[in-house]
Design a protein around this motif. Structure first.
Motif, short mmCIF file in Angstrom:
data_model
loop_
_atom_site.label_atom_id
_atom_site.label_comp_id
_atom_site.label_asym_id
_atom_site.label_seq_id
_atom_site.Cartn_x
_atom_site.Cartn_y
_atom_site.Cartn_z
N UNK A 349 0.83 -1.21 0.00
CA UNK A 349 0.00 0.00 0.00
C UNK A 349 0.86 1.26 0.00
N UNK A 350 1.93 1.24 0.79
CA UNK A 350 2.81 2.41 0.84
C UNK A 350 3.41 2.71 -0.53
N UNK A 351 3.71 1.67 -1.30
CA UNK A 351 4.30 1.87 -2.63
C UNK A 351 3.29 2.48 -3.59
N UNK A 358 -5.17 7.49 -3.99
CA UNK A 358 -6.46 6.83 -4.15
C UNK A 358 -6.32 5.33 -4.45
N UNK A 359 -5.09 4.88 -4.69
CA UNK A 359 -4.87 3.46 -5.01
C UNK A 359 -4.75 2.62 -3.75
N UNK A 360 -5.08 1.35 -3.90
CA UNK A 360 -4.93 0.37 -2.83
C UNK A 360 -4.64 -0.97 -3.48
N UNK A 361 -4.36 -1.96 -2.67
CA UNK A 361 -4.14 -3.31 -3.19
C UNK A 361 -5.04 -4.29 -2.43
N UNK A 362 -5.51 -5.29 -3.16
CA UNK A 362 -6.19 -6.43 -2.57
C UNK A 362 -5.29 -7.64 -2.80
#
Length: 411
Positions: A349-351, A358-362
């Motif tokens: 997430x930090x990257x 606004x970006x995230x990861x699942x």
């Protein structure tokens, strides 16, 4: 070992690589700005200094020799390098990133030299914290770690201060000055016990593709020592190898950091907590600098990020909106990538949020076989606390400037 995977830096142009390599060197320096804040909190200033000594002393001899061999300036007989060998190594060391740690070199002859720092970014970060922290860095940490780096070239080398901080007067310049003398009468420098542990890692022994001697630009650093290394003068193949080696420097430093923290931690859980905080902080800062330097999107930034490099060490497949990670030498070592996965999304997430908040990861899968897919949120994510702590360093916003690369001759 099996043949290495093609480097993830291979598709960059020579011009892009010349921009990226000094960025990677600076990112490596900032690892400690991320990690040591949490060590001070957990163990205090004096133990933090000991952790720094142990991590650099256990990693720098390994990665210094790797770079010597990669760029062809290793001494023919191991352990017989001269001051030029030592100085070339410093120019390609995450402990001395160009301009931020502005080393200026003087060579008197092959066995006698000096360097001074016209600007020490690390000092600029530490001076506001007070004289005790300055002494910890410039005395307690520098004495053994400079010698540990020099011993990679010659065990008879000694690095000794001419003057160093605390600065008197307060604006003294250069910030510090040191002699480097190689004398057969000196006792051999002694290595730290942790060095053997780090030498046994796969990171220390991973094989990367040799530099192609053909093509435009320098394929090695066998020529004269120069005042400011001109990365644009290297060939594409050499820059790819340098970038991969610099990422390995970071992994080796981190592996040594974890060993040093584990000696002092109350539990494996505390080691994991501190290591994760260090990774989250440097992950976000590194991504921000890579994105700003090259204009990369989130997936491109992940592909170039030291978390996933070199490809021979960290196995990952990148698609347009995802990254799939599987078992690799990095997992076997317990390197950074082992701190990521399902339920451990914060470094990833930090990257991506350094590129776009606004970006995230699942993340789905198992601990060592997982896929992180990009998603977009309706609200921007706040800065992670660990990233905010790392931003304390002036290196986060440091700007490189054009320099002339001039040969250094004995004086």
């Amino acid at each position: 070992m099996s043949a290495p995977l093609v480097s993830r830096y291979q598709d960059l142009s020579r011009e892009q690589l010349a921009v990226l390599v000094p960025e990677l060197l600076l990112i490596g320096q900032l690892i400690d700005r991320s990690g040591m804040a949490w060590c001070i909190s957990a163990f205090g200033r004096e133990e933090m200094a000991q952790i720094a000594i142990e991590e650099w002393s256990a990693s720098s001899p390994i990665y210094t020799r790797r770079m010597q061999k990669a760029l062809g300036y290793a001494p023919i007989t191991p352990g017989t390098g001269d001051v030029i060998t030592i100085f070339k190594g410093l120019q390609l060391d995450i402990g001395a990133p160009p301009q931020f740690m502005d080393f200026r070199y003087t060579v008197h002859d092959l066995w006698h030299g000096e360097f001074h720092l016209d600007h020490c970014g690390a000092l600029m970060d530490v001076e506001p914290m007070g004289e005790d922290y300055v002494r910890s860095m410039c005395h307690d940490i520098e004495d053994p770690t400079f010698d540990a780096t020099a011993v990679a070239s010659n065990p008879k080398a000694q690095v000794r201060p001419i003057h160093r901080p605390p600065r008197v007067p307060a604006d003294r310049s250069p910030h510090c000055a040191w002699t480097v003398i190689i004398d057969e009468g000196y006792p051999d420098a002694q290595s730290t016990p942790a060095l053997a542990l780090i030498q046994a890692t796969l990171a220390a022994r991973i094989r990367l593709d040799p530099i192609d001697p053909e093509g435009d630009g320098n394929a090695d650093y066998t020529g004269p020592l120069v005042s400011d290394l001109d990365f644009a003068a290297f060939s594409h193949s050499a820059l790819v190898r340098i970038a991969d080696e610099v990422c390995l420097q970071m992994h080796l430093l981190n592996l040594a950091f974890v060993v040093a923290v584990a000696k002092r931690a109350e539990s494996p859980e505390q080691v994991h907590e501190i290591a994760t905080k260090q990774l989250v902080g440097i992950a976000g800062v590194a991504a921000g600098r890579i994105h700003q330097a090259l204009g990369t999107d989130a997936i491109e930034t992940l592909a170039l990020h030291p978390l996933l490099n070199p490809a021979a060490y960290v196995t990952a497949r990148l698609e347009s909106d995802s990254v799939a990670v599987s078992t690799s030498p990095a997992y076997a070592d317990g390197a950074w990538i082992s701190l990521c996965g399902p339920g451990a999304e914060r470094p990833l997430q930090a990257i991506v949020q350094a590129v776009d908040p606004y970006l995230d990861v699942v993340v789905s899968g198992s601990d060592a076989e997982w896929t992180a897919t990009l998603v977009r949120r309706d609200e921007p994510a706040p800065d992670a606390e660990e990233v905010a702590v790392t931003r304390f360093s002036s290196g986060v916003g440091f700007a490189f400037e054009p320099r002339r690369s001039l040969p250094i001759t004995p004086v």
